[in-house]
Enzyme design. Structure first.
Site, PDB file in Angstrom:
ATOM      1  N   PHE A  70       0.880  -1.434  -0.009  1.00  0.00           N
ATOM      2  CA  PHE A  70       0.290   0.498   0.106  1.00  0.00           C
ATOM      3  C   PHE A  70       1.054   1.477  -0.204  1.00  0.00           C
ATOM      4  CE2 PHE A  70       0.315  -1.780   4.349  1.00  0.00           C
ATOM      5  CZ  PHE A  70       1.067  -0.852   4.935  1.00  0.00           C
ATOM      6  N   TYR A  71       2.078   0.722  -0.178  1.00  0.00           N
ATOM      7  CA  TYR A  71       2.891   2.229  -0.319  1.00  0.00           C
ATOM      8  C   TYR A  71       3.167   2.913  -2.115  1.00  0.00           C
ATOM      9  CZ  TYR A  71       5.084   1.725   3.876  1.00  0.00           C
ATOM     10  OH  TYR A  71       5.391   1.739   5.382  1.00  0.00           O
ATOM     11  N   PHE A  72       2.269   3.491  -2.106  1.00  0.00           N
ATOM     12  CA  PHE A  72       2.380   3.542  -3.607  1.00  0.00           C
ATOM     13  C   PHE A  72       1.228   4.827  -4.017  1.00  0.00           C
ATOM     14  CE2 PHE A  72      -1.675   1.825  -3.166  1.00  0.00           C
ATOM     15  CZ  PHE A  72      -3.040   1.933  -3.845  1.00  0.00           C
TER      16      PHE A  72
END
Length: 302
Positions: A70-72
């Site tokens: 979810f790091y985007f």
């Protein structure tokens, strides 16, 4: 202090289960975007710049990278950047990821994953990173509810060989006890730093007594959290920084590492100069008087 030629090994090492890592690692949250992290309209970071930072981190001895699917941001994914920059991965590189939260294609936050959905999140991390197993997976928590069912689902994936080691994130001591009754826990990831969550001090010590790594996030940003560090800092932090020819961020990292040999640092950046400064902070040795001065600043927040 000069950051030239200082290697991450200067901070010492710790083992996440059977995986030895240098205590200075790298957090990938800020890699995909510039400015505030994890917001839907974040500005994507230059791809070559991000890849260059990751490769330089490994050259500086960093062998522990913290990431998540979810790091985007629009156009950029932290996992994809890590894969592109570092695969085939060095034998000693440990990649820690986390599951639980989810984000839709537009970056909006979704409800936390159910036990059944966690396998899909694990498989997505595997796909993005190009791995056949994940070194460490942290179950990220929101709230104080029981984690037994979800942590149990991850323990089953560990038994199946998809995960090597398990950790937990944003948790309480009760969560840790609950998780340890199900499967071994190698790390706890919580917000912590000078002036940030002094109520965590006892929990930090407890983790050390149990041989569990404590991995603070927001150690530099402190109360700035996802927005990052502020331009001002406490006069006592500035004074200690001047005495070492360092900047306040380096002092914050060094103080964190002084909390115990089991405490790891995962500062993140998309800037090569900041990267070198963060790594070099692992070589800082603070005196007892300096630590007492910084501890007083820390306690004032309580």
């Amino acid at each position: 202090m000069t950051s030239q030629m200082i290697n991450a090994a200067a901070a010492g090492t710790w083992k996440l289960g059977d995986l030895a890592v240098n205590r200075i690692g790298f957090g990938a949250m800020r890699l995909p975007q510039t400015g505030e992290a994890l917001i839907p309209d974040a500005v994507p970071r230059d791809r070559d710049e991000a890849i260059g930072v990751l490769r330089r981190a490994v050259e500086l001895g960093v062998n522990h990278i913290d990431t998540a699917a979810f790091y985007f941001s629009p156009l950029r994914s932290a996992n994809e950047l890590i894969n592109r920059a570092l695969a085939p991965y060095p034998d000693d590189l440990v990649i820690t990821t986390k599951v639980g939260p989810g984000r839709g294609p537009s970056g909006e936050w979704l409800p936390h994953a159910t036990p059944e959905q966690l396998r899909g999140q694990v498989e997505e991390n595997l796909r993005q990173l190009g791995r056949d197993h994940l070194d460490v997976v942290n179950l990220r928590i929101l709230g104080t509810e029981s984690i037994a069912e979800r942590f149990g689902a991850l323990a089953e994936l560990r038994e199946a060989g998809l995960i090597r080691h398990l950790g937990i994130s944003n948790v309480t001591p009760a969560h840790l006890a609950e998780a340890r009754a199900i499967a071994p826990v190698v790390c706890v990831q919580n917000p912590y730093g000078i002036g940030l969550r002094p109520d965590q001090d006892a929990f930090v010590r407890t983790c050390g007594e149990q041989g569990i790594a404590f991995v603070p996030f927001y150690a530099i940003a402190a109360t700035g959290r996802q927005a990052g560090a502020t331009d001002s800092d406490h006069p006592d932090i500035l004074a200690v920084a001047r005495a070492h020819g360092a900047d306040p961020a380096q002092i914050r990292i060094a103080w964190t590492l002084h909390r115990g040999p089991h405490v790891l640092a995962i500062p993140g950046t998309g800037d090569l100069d900041h990267l070198a400064a963060n790594v070099s902070a692992g070589a800082l040795r603070l005196s007892q008087d300096e630590l007492a001065r910084l501890d007083a600043v820390h306690r004032q927040a309580g």
